[in-house]
Write an enzyme that holds these catalytic residues in place. Structure first.
Site, PDB file in Angstrom:
ATOM      1  CD  GLU A 258      -8.581  13.647   8.016  1.00  9.91           C
ATOM      2  OE1 GLU A 258      -9.770  13.599   7.633  1.00  9.91           O
ATOM      3  OE2 GLU A 258      -7.774  14.484   7.608  1.00  9.91           O
ATOM      4  CB  THR A 259     -11.805   7.114   9.810  1.00 12.06           C
ATOM      5  OG1 THR A 259     -10.981   6.136   9.165  1.00 12.06           O
ATOM      6  CG2 THR A 259     -12.165   8.225   8.826  1.00 12.06           C
TER       7      THR A 259
ATOM      8  CE1 TYR B 184      -4.158   1.768   0.312  1.00 19.32           C
ATOM      9  CE2 TYR B 184      -2.920   3.143   1.831  1.00 19.32           C
ATOM     10  CZ  TYR B 184      -4.037   2.938   1.048  1.00 19.32           C
ATOM     11  OH  TYR B 184      -5.019   3.890   0.998  1.00 19.32           O
TER      12      TYR B 184
ATOM     13  CG  HIS C  36     -10.050   1.706   7.819  1.00 17.99           C
ATOM     14  ND1 HIS C  36     -10.830   0.570   7.661  1.00 17.99           N
ATOM     15  CD2 HIS C  36      -9.000   1.550   6.980  1.00 17.99           C
ATOM     16  CE1 HIS C  36     -10.274  -0.214   6.767  1.00 17.99           C
ATOM     17  NE2 HIS C  36      -9.157   0.349   6.341  1.00 17.99           N
TER      18      HIS C  36
ATOM     19  CG  ASN D 191       2.712  -8.752  12.980  1.00 17.33           C
ATOM     20  OD1 ASN D 191       2.835  -8.034  11.985  1.00 17.33           O
ATOM     21  ND2 ASN D 191       1.660  -8.686  13.773  1.00 17.33           N
TER      22      ASN D 191
ATOM     23  CB  ALA E  10      -2.590  -4.527   6.972  1.00 17.07           C
ATOM     24  CG  LEU E  11      -7.922  -5.598   7.395  1.00 19.59           C
ATOM     25  CD1 LEU E  11      -9.273  -4.959   7.097  1.00 19.59           C
ATOM     26  CD2 LEU E  11      -7.900  -6.171   8.802  1.00 19.59           C
TER      27      LEU E  11
ATOM     28  CB  CYS F 167       3.296   0.500   6.335  1.00 14.38           C
ATOM     29  SG  CYS F 167       3.377   2.082   7.195  1.00 14.38           S
ATOM     30  CB  VAL F 168      -1.687   0.248   9.382  1.00  9.37           C
ATOM     31  CG1 VAL F 168      -3.051   0.909   9.496  1.00  9.37           C
ATOM     32  CG2 VAL F 168      -1.806  -1.166   8.824  1.00  9.37           C
TER      33      VAL F 168
END
Length: 172
Positions: A88-89, A28, A91, A115, A59-60, A83-84
């Site tokens: 703003e939410t 991503y 999620h 991981n 990632a999911l 990477c996450v």
């Protein structure tokens, strides 16, 4: 990792037979993912492990791909990379918690997984953690998987029953 702290790192394990790792990465943030993969591949090579890389959308999907490979392919272990970055939410919380939980559950079922999914507040934190010459979290995730593989090799076949051993007297 605090800048003023030192941390002990276990020496990499050595293997009597070839080890196959599957690196599952979500690209991503492509530059960050590429750095994580480079670190993981370098550590795998240091142990003489063969590493294959596959990409998934996010990632999911990483734990799902690992679960599929665990059922359908022949790998000794897995490296989860991605990477996450907080947005703003909420999620971010869902992705971080659910991907981590699923990877943990797979590990508790016996899969050897390192991981290396970064969960960070901003891009700079991700870059520092992904950089091979820096914190090298991709390499750390590969090392974790390799250590778990070494443990599974050590313990495979060492259990023989449910606790009772016939002694003398009766024969079957």
């Amino acid at each position: 990792m605090a800048a003023n702290e030192t941390h002990y790192t276990l020496p990499l394990p050595r293997f009597d037979r070839p080890v196959k790792l599957l690196i599952v990465v979500s690209p991503y943030y492509k530059d960050i993912a590429d750095a994580l993969v480079a670190g993981a591949k370098a550590v795998a090579a240091d142990c003489g492990a063969e590493a294959e890389v596959i990409e998934v959308p996010g990632a999911l999907e990483i734990p799902t791909a690992i679960a599929m490979a665990e059922r359908m392919a022949e790998y000794d272990g897995y490296v989860a990379l991605g990477c996450v970055i907080r947005g703003e939410t909420t999620h971010y919380d869902t992705v971080c918690n659910d991907s981590s939980r699923a990877i943990t559950l797979l590990g508790l079922q016996g899969a050897c997984i390192g991981n290396g999914i970064l969960t960070v507040e901003n891009r700079h934190q991700a870059e520092v953690r992904a950089e091979v010459a820096g914190q090298n979290k991709g390499g750390g995730a590969a090392a974790a998987a390799l250590h778990l593989i070494a443990l599974s090799h050590k313990w495979s076949g060492s259990r023989g029953g449910m606790g009772f051993r016939p002694e003398g007297g009766m024969s079957a």
